[in-house]
Scaffold this active site. Structure first.
Site, PDB file in Angstrom:
ATOM      1  N   SER A 100       0.833  -1.207   0.000  1.00 51.95           N
ATOM      2  CA  SER A 100       0.000   0.000   0.000  1.00 51.95           C
ATOM      3  C   SER A 100       0.872   1.264   0.000  1.00 51.95           C
ATOM      4  CB  SER A 100      -0.954  -0.086   1.199  1.00 51.95           C
ATOM      5  OG  SER A 100      -1.960   0.862   1.099  1.00 51.95           O
ATOM      6  N   ASP A 150     -10.317  -4.158  -4.804  1.00 52.16           N
ATOM      7  CA  ASP A 150      -9.664  -3.270  -3.839  1.00 52.16           C
ATOM      8  C   ASP A 150     -10.219  -1.860  -4.031  1.00 52.16           C
ATOM      9  OD1 ASP A 150      -7.967  -1.697  -2.337  1.00 52.16           O
ATOM     10  OD2 ASP A 150      -6.148  -2.718  -2.981  1.00 52.16           O
ATOM     11  N   HIS A 181      -8.245  -4.965  -0.262  1.00 53.06           N
ATOM     12  CA  HIS A 181      -6.943  -4.368   0.055  1.00 53.06           C
ATOM     13  C   HIS A 181      -6.093  -5.281   0.949  1.00 53.06           C
ATOM     14  CE1 HIS A 181      -4.386  -0.932  -0.269  1.00 53.06           C
ATOM     15  NE2 HIS A 181      -4.276  -0.775   1.030  1.00 53.06           N
TER      16      HIS A 181
HETATM   17  C1  MLT Z   1      -1.408   6.021   0.013  1.00 57.44           C
HETATM   18  O1  MLT Z   1      -1.768   7.033   0.587  1.00 57.44           O
HETATM   19  O2  MLT Z   1      -0.232   5.744  -0.195  1.00 57.44           O
HETATM   20  C2  MLT Z   1      -2.488   5.131  -0.467  1.00 57.44           C
HETATM   21  O3  MLT Z   1      -3.712   5.757  -0.360  1.00 57.44           O
HETATM   22  C3  MLT Z   1      -2.533   3.826   0.227  1.00 57.44           C
HETATM   23  C4  MLT Z   1      -2.713   4.004   1.687  1.00 57.44           C
HETATM   24  O4  MLT Z   1      -3.829   4.187   2.154  1.00 57.44           O
HETATM   25  O5  MLT Z   1      -1.732   3.929   2.373  1.00 57.44           O
END
Ligand code: MLT
Length: 199
Positions: A100, A150, A181
């Protein structure tokens, strides 16, 4: 950067990069599953968002602060270079495993710093940015594990990311996981099989 380093018994180093709200302990088991003989360099993101660790700032969910992303991407790259000197691991054998937010900063390195890493396993990544011409990474192999449903990292972005990376890297594999996710154990086994063939 706050981190954990564990020396392994082969020449590869897995650079572990957690998701938003995680820390340097989160991906240790995943690292072990993929390659339990590699060195482990697991890093904590140094940006805080409401008490949660991240690797770069965002303006709101899904909208990144590109100036900060650029700065933090360079910082992470410098950190890997310094850690390689400090711990004596082979700089040319670093494979990022990011989830992520951690996948997004790994993707940002692939976009903007030539040959920064020799491999990347991007777990539920997004497009880090669309405003730059990508660098060409001569020997870098990339595995993208995208969730078919996701809602945080939407499937269209995974496709777009693969299309951006494909012409600029040695190999880009986009694997669709029947998941949201959250990661699944089965996908880690698919990743492991790919990793063992390539590294
Ligand atoms: C991010 O901010 O990098 C993406 O939205 C994934 C997350 O939630 O960390």
């Amino acid at each position: 950067m706050i981190h954990i380093y564990k020396k392994g018994i082969n020449e590869n180093t897995l650079l572990l990069l957690h998701g938003t709200g995680g820390d340097e302990t989160d991906l240790l088991e995943i690292g072990k599953t993929i390659d339990n003989e590699a060195n482990i360099l697991s890093v904590r993101g140094s940006v805080q968002e409401g008490g949660m660790n991240r690797f770069f700032r965002r303006l709101r969910p899904g909208v990144f602060d590109l100036e900060d992303l650029d700065k933090r991407t360079k910082e992470l790259y410098e950190f890997i270079n310094e850690a390689s000197k400090k711990y004596g691991f082979e700089r040319k054998k670093v494979i990022a495993v990011g989830y992520s937010n951690g996948a997004n900063i790994a993707a940002s390195m692939l976009f903007s710093i030539k040959n920064a890493i020799s491999g990347a396993v991007l777990l539920r990544p997004m497009m880090p940015r669309r405003d730059i011409e990508l660098v060409k990474n001569d020997n870098t192999r990339v595995f993208i594990a995208a969730g078919t449903h996701d809602s945080i990292c939407p499937p269209e972005e995974s496709k777009e990311l693969a299309a951006y990376l494909e012409p600029k890297n040695k190999e880009v594999k986009l694997e669709w996981i029947n998941a949201d996710h959250r990661l699944t154990y089965d996908e880690l086994l698919v990743i492991k099989e790919w990793y063992l063939q390539k590294f």
